[in-house]
Motif scaffolding. Structure first.
Motif, mmCIF file in Angstrom:
data_model
loop_
_atom_site.group_PDB
_atom_site.id
_atom_site.type_symbol
_atom_site.label_atom_id
_atom_site.label_comp_id
_atom_site.label_asym_id
_atom_site.label_seq_id
_atom_site.Cartn_x
_atom_site.Cartn_y
_atom_site.Cartn_z
ATOM 1 N N UNK A 41 0.818 -1.210 0.000
ATOM 2 C CA UNK A 41 0.000 0.000 0.000
ATOM 3 C C UNK A 41 0.854 1.263 0.000
ATOM 4 N N UNK A 42 1.861 1.303 0.897
ATOM 5 C CA UNK A 42 2.682 2.508 1.001
ATOM 6 C C UNK A 42 3.507 2.740 -0.259
ATOM 7 N N UNK A 45 0.718 4.054 -2.703
ATOM 8 C CA UNK A 45 -0.116 5.211 -2.343
ATOM 9 C C UNK A 45 0.474 6.092 -1.248
ATOM 10 N N UNK A 46 1.755 5.896 -0.934
ATOM 11 C CA UNK A 46 2.390 6.620 0.166
ATOM 12 C C UNK A 46 2.293 8.128 0.073
ATOM 13 N N UNK A 47 2.241 8.671 -1.140
ATOM 14 C CA UNK A 47 2.260 10.125 -1.276
ATOM 15 C C UNK A 47 0.860 10.738 -1.383
ATOM 16 N N UNK A 48 -0.190 9.886 -1.312
ATOM 17 C CA UNK A 48 -1.541 10.456 -1.343
ATOM 18 C C UNK A 48 -1.858 11.096 0.010
ATOM 19 N N UNK A 49 -2.926 11.885 0.066
ATOM 20 C CA UNK A 49 -3.256 12.626 1.286
ATOM 21 C C UNK A 49 -4.021 11.734 2.273
ATOM 22 N N UNK A 50 -3.585 11.787 3.556
ATOM 23 C CA UNK A 50 -4.272 11.028 4.599
ATOM 24 C C UNK A 50 -5.311 11.928 5.261
ATOM 25 N N UNK A 52 -8.666 11.315 7.633
ATOM 26 C CA UNK A 52 -9.626 10.422 8.288
ATOM 27 C C UNK A 52 -10.441 11.190 9.332
ATOM 28 N N UNK A 53 -10.657 12.495 9.087
ATOM 29 C CA UNK A 53 -11.387 13.327 10.040
ATOM 30 C C UNK A 53 -12.848 12.953 10.137
ATOM 31 N N UNK A 54 -13.437 12.589 9.016
ATOM 32 C CA UNK A 54 -14.843 12.200 9.089
ATOM 33 C C UNK A 54 -14.994 10.737 8.687
#
Lengths: 132, 278
Positions: A41-42, A45-50, A52-54
């Motif tokens: 996964x990393x 997709x490591x450089x995508x935005x994390x 998880x606020x909602x």
């Protein structure tokens, strides 16, 4: 009585050793699978935005076991992680099944009943999970 | 924040949560939830899902070692698991109906209670009084103390059973092992020797957590990207903690430091929950 007692103790320690191994192997295997999935996964997709606020649940391609297995074959990281998590979750449940078998070997009917009851509660919980 | 930075921060945080949780006996789950929600602003449902999975990993891992030593009482564990799994099932269902505010206040309260419990002096007491019920359920057993087997009885089974039901509900609602409540039930109410209580509690935590995790998994609370670094970090932290414990006997000052940290976190969780920031 004395002989029977001795015999019973032997089987109890037997069960302890089997359960100890089962738990250890379950944790090792599932964590290894989680780490392998994490690397896949990393890497992709490591450089995508994390963010998880909602709460949005989990991605569509890992929502049920069939989809997870299908995507594990395609080496999709999140599916592999989810498989590792399911294996980890299965470890204590397998432990209850092994205890039930152990009590069967000991002919301890009361504890066969108790182990099966615990299993049934977990199954009921799993079946109710989709609701709500 | 990129996924890789997020993963590294959670990994390091989870490692220390697992380390402290294992050194103090509180468990890693109670620290990881405030870390995810307060620091990284992760939705509390995701935090609960990830914590629950890490609880299964650490409890199974350390139970493997304790079971082999013959201190864990498998019959007491199995019998009380009826109560904890039924409670966890109930807790996971209740979680749909309660507000984040309620969860935050309850979590903070349990956190403070656990911190106080970890400071309590641990006394081994052995009751030889064998009740009808404990004989009928074959709960009385013996455990090794410095190489010799010491017999013990089990008292107040109904009281302990109800306390376990409560511990299960809390575990299912909050995604924690609720080990402090389990030990209170066994050591405090049922008068089971402390060592047997803690190891048997640990043995039960995995099954209890699994009973509510099967619900959370299907509801999408267990997000792989959050759960991955949490499980790996907490597990490795717990392993390091158990290695340190072998070498150092007294961790008295550490318990105090941790109790203060946990209390501060608890107040933060309650405050943020009440003001709607979680």
């Amino acid at each position: 009585m004395g002989k029977e007692h001795k015999n019973k103790r032997f089987k109890d320690t037997d069960m302890q050793i089997v359960i100890g191994w089962l738990l250890r192997i379950g944790v090792y295997v599932s964590i290894t699978v989680v780490i392998i999935g994490g690397i896949f996964f990393l890497y992709r997709h490591g450089s995508t935005v994390a963010d998880y606020r909602s709460f949005k649940g989990v991605p569509g391609f890992i929502q049920n076991l069939g989809d997870i297995m299908h995507n594990v074959v395609l080496l999709r990281g999140q599916a592999i992680i989810q498989l590792g998590i399911i294996l980890l979750l299965a470890t204590p449940i397998l432990r209850v099944i092994f205890s039930a078998i152990g009590f069967m070997l000991e002919k301890d009917y009361l504890y066969i009943f108790i182990s099966v009851l615990v299993l049934l509660i977990i199954i009921a919980s799993a079946l109710s999970g989709g609701a709500g | 924040m990129s996924v890789i930075v997020f993963t590294l921060i959670v990994l390091v945080g989870a490692y220390f949560a697992g380390l402290l949780g294992s050194l103090t006996g509180l468990g890693g789950g109670v620290v990881i939830i405030p870390l995810l929600t307060l620091l990284l602003h992760v939705d509390i449902h995701y935090a609960i899902g990830a914590a629950l999975i890490s609880v299964i990993a650490t409890s199974s891992g350390s139970a493997a070692a304790y079971v082999k030593e013959g201190i864990t009482n498998i019959r007491i564990g199995m019998f009380l698991e009826i109560a904890t799994t039924a409670g966890a099932f109930t807790g996971a269902i209740l979680a749909i109906y309660v507000s984040v505010k309620f969860i935050a206040v309850l979590f903070g309260t349990i956190l403070i209670f656990s911190a106080i419990m970890s400071l309590r002096e641990k006394k081994e007491h052995i009751t030889s009084a064998k009740s009808f019920l404990s004989r009928r359920l074959r709960l009385d057993s013996s455990y090794p103390v410095e190489g010799e087997m010491v017999e013990y009885g089990v008292a107040n089974i109904a009281g302990g059973f109800f306390m376990m039901l409560f511990a299960g509900i809390i575990s299912g609602l909050l995604g924690i092992g609720s080990g402090a409540l389990k030990v209170l039930a066994m050591d405090g109410i049922m008068r089971i020797p402390f060592k047997v209580s803690t190891t048997t509690s640990n043995f039960m935590i995995g099954v209890t957590a699994a009973a509510s995790a099967v619900v959370y998994l299907q509801r999408g609370y267990v997000h792989p990207v959050i759960a991955m670094p949490v499980v790996v970090g907490v597990l490795f932290g717990a392993v390091s903690g158990s290695k340190i414990l072998v070498h150092t006997k007294s961790s008295g000052w550490l318990r105090w430091v941790f109790a203060v940290v946990v209390t501060v976190l608890a107040v933060q969780v309650i405050y943020n929950g009440l003001t709607g920031k979680l």
